[in-house]
Design an enzyme around this catalytic site. Sequence first.
Site, PDB file in Angstrom:
ATOM      1  N   GLU A  44      17.278   7.663 -16.480  1.00 23.61           N
ATOM      2  CA  GLU A  44      15.904   7.271 -16.180  1.00 23.61           C
ATOM      3  C   GLU A  44      15.694   7.081 -14.684  1.00 23.61           C
ATOM      4  OE1 GLU A  44      13.291   7.295 -17.961  1.00 23.61           O
ATOM      5  OE2 GLU A  44      14.258   7.724 -19.874  1.00 23.61           O
ATOM      6  N   TYR A 127       8.805   0.136 -16.388  1.00 25.33           N
ATOM      7  CA  TYR A 127       9.053   1.390 -17.102  1.00 25.33           C
ATOM      8  C   TYR A 127      10.530   1.537 -17.467  1.00 25.33           C
ATOM      9  CZ  TYR A 127       9.940   6.333 -17.814  1.00 25.33           C
ATOM     10  OH  TYR A 127      10.380   7.533 -18.324  1.00 25.33           O
ATOM     11  N   ASP A 145       4.619   5.476 -18.202  1.00 25.09           N
ATOM     12  CA  ASP A 145       4.621   6.139 -16.897  1.00 25.09           C
ATOM     13  C   ASP A 145       3.388   7.035 -16.815  1.00 25.09           C
ATOM     14  OD1 ASP A 145       5.238   8.251 -18.562  1.00 25.09           O
ATOM     15  OD2 ASP A 145       6.999   8.908 -17.442  1.00 25.09           O
TER      16      ASP A 145
END
Length: 360
Positions: A44, A127, A145
């Site tokens: 991520e 996020y 996002d």
Amino acid sequence: MIFNRETRDSAAAIPAPLLAWYDQNKREMAWRDAHNSYYTWVSEIMLQQTRVEAVRAYFDRFIAALPTLRDLAACDEETLLKLWEGLGYYNRARNLQKAAKLVVERHGGELPRDYEQLLALPGIGEYTAGAIASIAYGIPAPCVDGNVMRVLSRVTANCADITLPAVKRDYQALARELIPAGRAGDFNQALMELGALVCLPNGLPLCGGCPLAELCAAHRAGCELDYPVKPPKPERRIEEKTVCVLVCGELVYLQKRPEGGLLAGLWEFWNRPGHLSRDELCRELERDGLAVRSMHTLKKAKHIFTHIEWRMQGYLAYAEQPVPLPGGEWVPLPQLREGHALPGALRAYSADLERWVQSP
């Protein structure tokens, strides 16, 4: 909240068709379905500002070199930045290591199974905390996002400016309401995947293959490109630079950037502001005490950062002697390959370096 009860009730129909589509169409990724919080975290962070296809090879190389969170915590920074070389936004890598060290010290080497504790770690925002919590641990935390807000803004035809913090919080609240029991990670990934593959950011979305087309208010009205609503981006600042690849035999000159600001702490080739002519460049090198026996003009190149665009004129210069210069060092080419991280902005000049070094 920007979403009224009617809109939220309508949005409640999203999970079923979305998850059915995701189960059939999700891309295979080394970090997906691994239920490994470290893999989820690293991937991520890499995926911020970077496309999936570009990340795949970087992820594989990174995990091969640093297979566990403890390995990341113990890694020296030069090796870490070399593994990150070309991905850009190098503070992401530094914050990864800062957080890894804290996790080893405070959480026994495993990322905490708690959204708020994840959020407290360096480099982990809402996020990323939501992604780790939901994908690795099944916690029903939203993961919102730009992709997710684009999908939800089109489905609901919402005109609120998505760059406003209060609006983002409302999208997070809506996404949290929609998470189905037992499939938090899949639902979050499905929304992201739909935004990446179908509900595209640039150009027409691929509505013919969208599982939410019948639910999508923007699609029904034929105004998909009106959403999401956000202000125009400010113009990038143009910076002209002259980049000189200095070589002496098998040595290449590198200087280190300042520890703060753009590309902080990375190595780079000798450079000056503005586009210098060959004569101007020779005079600048002479001021640094360098005698040059030959020089070649390299191609022009540019690199776009978020708010700045570098427009570069390149040269290659063969120095008579490897004169020491403040803030830099002469590095053997094998050491440059293995241990010094150069920013991707200079890739146009580093790619042909070995060929040039072999030429007199």
